[in-house]
Write a protein that holds these residues in place. Structure first.
Motif, PDB file in Angstrom:
ATOM      1  N   LEU A   6       0.834  -1.197   0.000  1.00 48.66           N
ATOM      2  CA  LEU A   6       0.000   0.000   0.000  1.00 48.66           C
ATOM      3  C   LEU A   6       0.870   1.249   0.000  1.00 48.66           C
ATOM      4  O   LEU A   6       0.620   2.179  -0.758  1.00 48.66           O
ATOM      5  N   TYR A   7       1.894   1.252   0.859  1.00 46.44           N
ATOM      6  CA  TYR A   7       2.799   2.405   0.887  1.00 46.44           C
ATOM      7  C   TYR A   7       3.554   2.578  -0.429  1.00 46.44           C
ATOM      8  O   TYR A   7       3.734   3.690  -0.909  1.00 46.44           O
ATOM      9  N   ILE A  13       2.043   6.557  -6.789  1.00 46.94           N
ATOM     10  CA  ILE A  13       0.977   7.464  -7.236  1.00 46.94           C
ATOM     11  C   ILE A  13       1.371   8.916  -6.952  1.00 46.94           C
ATOM     12  O   ILE A  13       1.185   9.789  -7.805  1.00 46.94           O
ATOM     13  N   LEU A  14       1.918   9.176  -5.781  1.00 44.73           N
ATOM     14  CA  LEU A  14       2.341  10.535  -5.445  1.00 44.73           C
ATOM     15  C   LEU A  14       3.463  11.022  -6.374  1.00 44.73           C
ATOM     16  O   LEU A  14       3.431  12.155  -6.857  1.00 44.73           O
ATOM     17  N   VAL A  15       4.426  10.174  -6.635  1.00 45.60           N
ATOM     18  CA  VAL A  15       5.535  10.556  -7.520  1.00 45.60           C
ATOM     19  C   VAL A  15       5.016  10.808  -8.930  1.00 45.60           C
ATOM     20  O   VAL A  15       5.400  11.795  -9.580  1.00 45.60           O
ATOM     21  N   LEU A  16       4.152   9.953  -9.428  1.00 40.60           N
ATOM     22  CA  LEU A  16       3.595  10.141 -10.769  1.00 40.60           C
ATOM     23  C   LEU A  16       2.743  11.407 -10.846  1.00 40.60           C
ATOM     24  O   LEU A  16       2.792  12.139 -11.842  1.00 40.60           O
ATOM     25  N   THR A  17       1.969  11.680  -9.814  1.00 42.30           N
ATOM     26  CA  THR A  17       1.156  12.902  -9.784  1.00 42.30           C
ATOM     27  C   THR A  17       2.052  14.132  -9.781  1.00 42.30           C
ATOM     28  O   THR A  17       1.807  15.086 -10.533  1.00 42.30           O
ATOM     29  N   TYR A  18       3.089  14.109  -8.963  1.00 43.28           N
ATOM     30  CA  TYR A  18       4.032  15.234  -8.919  1.00 43.28           C
ATOM     31  C   TYR A  18       4.704  15.429 -10.280  1.00 43.28           C
ATOM     32  O   TYR A  18       4.818  16.548 -10.769  1.00 43.28           O
ATOM     33  N   ALA A  19       5.122  14.323 -10.899  1.00 42.82           N
ATOM     34  CA  ALA A  19       5.768  14.398 -12.214  1.00 42.82           C
ATOM     35  C   ALA A  19       4.805  14.975 -13.254  1.00 42.82           C
ATOM     36  O   ALA A  19       5.194  15.797 -14.088  1.00 42.82           O
ATOM     37  N   LEU A  20       3.556  14.554 -13.203  1.00 43.97           N
ATOM     38  CA  LEU A  20       2.560  15.055 -14.158  1.00 43.97           C
ATOM     39  C   LEU A  20       2.351  16.564 -14.005  1.00 43.97           C
ATOM     40  O   LEU A  20       2.372  17.302 -14.994  1.00 43.97           O
ATOM     41  N   PHE A  21       2.173  17.025 -12.766  1.00 46.24           N
ATOM     42  CA  PHE A  21       2.013  18.469 -12.540  1.00 46.24           C
ATOM     43  C   PHE A  21       3.253  19.244 -12.958  1.00 46.24           C
ATOM     44  O   PHE A  21       3.157  20.329 -13.529  1.00 46.24           O
ATOM     45  N   THR A  22       4.419  18.690 -12.699  1.00 44.31           N
ATOM     46  CA  THR A  22       5.662  19.355 -13.082  1.00 44.31           C
ATOM     47  C   THR A  22       5.764  19.477 -14.596  1.00 44.31           C
ATOM     48  O   THR A  22       6.116  20.531 -15.121  1.00 44.31           O
ATOM     49  N   ILE A  23       5.431  18.423 -15.296  1.00 43.30           N
ATOM     50  CA  ILE A  23       5.486  18.444 -16.767  1.00 43.30           C
ATOM     51  C   ILE A  23       4.501  19.458 -17.328  1.00 43.30           C
ATOM     52  O   ILE A  23       4.828  20.223 -18.240  1.00 43.30           O
ATOM     53  N   VAL A  24       3.305  19.486 -16.797  1.00 45.96           N
ATOM     54  CA  VAL A  24       2.290  20.440 -17.280  1.00 45.96           C
ATOM     55  C   VAL A  24       2.755  21.875 -17.038  1.00 45.96           C
ATOM     56  O   VAL A  24       2.666  22.730 -17.930  1.00 45.96           O
ATOM     57  N   ASN A  25       3.272  22.159 -15.864  1.00 49.79           N
ATOM     58  CA  ASN A  25       3.748  23.514 -15.566  1.00 49.79           C
ATOM     59  C   ASN A  25       4.936  23.888 -16.442  1.00 49.79           C
ATOM     60  O   ASN A  25       5.033  25.025 -16.916  1.00 49.79           O
TER      61      ASN A  25
END
Length: 90
Positions: A6-7, A13-25
């Motif tokens: 789970l961890y 999921i957190l790393v992928l979400t952060y990467a996605l937001f970083t790429i979009v910005n």
């Protein structure tokens, strides 16, 4: 065992979400830079054209025609016995 999975999944999921937001910005910033670059290139072209006009005018400054035109327009000087008619119109 399940907590570790789970961890790991939450971490992924957190790393992928952060990467996605970083790429979009980053893409937004790159688009803005591209737009600014195009605007600056356009201004540079305008300035080059303006500089060419100034160089042409500089070469023309000592010509007799330019001197006469400047004397007529700015200093309101005319040749002797030259009549200037101004049509006030209707």
């Amino acid at each position: 065992m399940r907590k570790k999975r789970l961890y790991k999944r939450l971490l992924i999921i957190l790393v992928l979400t952060y990467a996605l937001f970083t790429i979009v910005n980053q893409q937004k910033i790159l688009n803005q830079y591209s737009k600014n670059s195009k605007e600056l290139a356009s201004k540079i072209e305008e300035q080059k054209i303006y500089n060419e006009e100034l160089v042409a005018e500089k070469e023309n400054v000592n010509s007799q025609e330019f001197i006469e035109q400047t004397a007529r327009e700015m200093l309101e000087m005319y040749y002797p016995n030259e009549k200037i008619y101004i049509d006030k119109g209707l």
